[in-house]
Design an enzyme around this catalytic site. Structure first.
Site, PDB file in Angstrom:
ATOM      1  CG  HIS A   1      35.813  48.816  42.058  1.00 37.53           C
ATOM      2  ND1 HIS A   1      35.717  49.731  41.039  1.00 37.53           N
ATOM      3  CD2 HIS A   1      36.567  47.803  41.560  1.00 37.53           C
ATOM      4  CE1 HIS A   1      36.360  49.292  39.974  1.00 37.53           C
ATOM      5  NE2 HIS A   1      36.905  48.128  40.278  1.00 37.53           N
TER       6      HIS A   1
ATOM      7  CG  ASP B   1      34.679  52.972  41.141  1.00 36.84           C
ATOM      8  OD1 ASP B   1      34.898  52.632  42.317  1.00 36.84           O
ATOM      9  OD2 ASP B   1      34.942  52.249  40.158  1.00 36.84           O
TER      10      ASP B   1
ATOM     11  CB  SER C   1      39.607  48.264  38.417  1.00 34.72           C
ATOM     12  OG  SER C   1      38.569  47.600  37.752  1.00 34.72           O
TER      13      SER C   1
END
Length: 368
Positions: free
Chosen positions: A111, A141, A217
């Site tokens: 993402h 992911d 992230s």
């Protein structure tokens, strides 16, 4: 003793000239003495810092930050989006990444790089390089990007199967963007194998209370030995909930990045069906009148289901004897297998329960 006016003037001029020579460095002996004193002071100061840092201040967190910090980078995603009037506008997001090979390979979250028109990697020393996408896996992911560089600092992967609940954990990343690059936060491993449902798929994650914010992230979750044990991926952001962040176990990550580097995608098995449970059917405007199982809405041409004679309208009840009553459960059963595995499908057709064997094929890759 009295000094005449002319003699006093000459004395003052001579004293001034001597002073000027000293401060301009012409008096080598005095200059050397001052330089030596400064060097001694600097050395003593450095020795004091080293002595302090070798004691109570030189904690495992300090050592891990110094060791791994240079291998954690910022990743800027420049993408093109459309506004309310369908006009193209440039958007920009920032995440983190971890260098795991000195020749420029970096792991991050899918993402973080999704929809990128341009990827820019920012290193700990402030330099930047453009990156190219090697491969991405939406299901876990995980994504891998590469910069054209060599001899880069790298992080060492640990073994996430050996993690213990309660052991310390360190997160390094770029919360809220590059202004806070290389931020270090500390917590503990709160839980293992936390199963979360994301986009109708089940994922097993490491839970930690180390502070993780937007921008973290793709960054590293580390143990006190400086080994990467997870890639930070998600934070549970709900009113009244604090200290619940999640990371993808590094053993899962290693399997994914090996395939991404090898062929650009992860080969996964599939049954070749579009399926609905009551919840997913309602989402698309359908109403199912089934009490259990998962309804087959569509069967892929020449896919495993069609070859096994499964049809639209059949209701799958179990895979290899395990009952399945939701899209998430059936996907979990299929993804736990390998391409080429044979499975037993228990299904209901026209009120009659039947069993058939199907051979799983590799899931087709989406066309771009």
């Amino acid at each position: 003793m009295k000094i005449g006016k002319s003699k006093l003037t000459k004395f003052l001029v001579a004293a001034f000239m001597c002073s000027a020579l000293v401060f301009s460095g012409c008096d080598k002996n005095i200059s050397d003495d001052l330089t030596g004193e400064n060097e001694v002071a600097a050395t003593n100061s450095q020795t004091m810092v080293e002595a302090a840092s070798s004691g109570a201040r030189n904690t495992p967190v300090v050592r891990v930050a110094q060791q791994v910090g240079p291998a954690v980078v910022g990743i800027t995603n420049k993408a093109v989006a459309r506004d309310y009037f369908n006009r193209q506008i440039e958007s920009e997001g920032v995440g983190s990444g971890v260098i795991f090979r000195k020749d420029g390979y970096i792991v991050t979250n899918n993402h973080v790089i999704a929809g990128a028109r341009e990827l820019i990697v920012s290193f700990a020393d402030g330099t930047t390089l453009n990156a190219e996408l090697v491969g991405t896996d939406e299901m876990t992911d995980i994504a891998v990007v590469k910069v054209n560089a060599d001899n880069l600092p790298t992080a060492t992967f640990g073994n996430s199967d050996e993690i213990m609940v309660g052991e310390p954990a360190i997160a390094i990343g770029n919360p809220m963007g590059l202004e806070f690059r290389g931020s270090v936060t500390v917590g503990v491993i709160s839980a293992l194998n936390r199963t979360l449902e994301l986009n109708e798929r089940l994922v097993k994650l490491i839970q930690t209370d180390a502070a993780i914010s937007p921008g973290n992230s793709g960054g590293a979750l580390l143990n006190f030995d400086g080994e990467v044990i997870g890639i930070n991926s998600a934070k549970l952001a709900t009113d009244g909930v604090e200290g619940m962040a999640f990371a993808i176990p590094i053993n899962t990550v290693q399997n994914v990045i090996n395939e991404l580097i090898d062929k650009g995608y992860v080969a996964r098995p599939y049954l070749g069906v579009t399926i609905f449970d009551k919840q997913t059917a309602a989402r698309y405007g359908y109403q199912l009148s089934i009490d259990k199982g998962v309804y087959i809405f569509q069967v892929a041409l020449d896919g495993p289901a069609e070859l096994a004679n499964l049809r639209r309208g059949d209701v799958i009840l179990a895979i290899d004897g395990t009952a399945v009553n939701s899209v998430t459960e059936i996907r979990a059963e299929i993804t736990s297998k390998k391409v080429g595995d044979k499975i037993t499908v228990t299904y209901e057709r026209d009120g009659v329960e039947q069993t058939v064997e199907a051979t799983l094929q590799e899931m087709p890759q989406p066309r771009h």
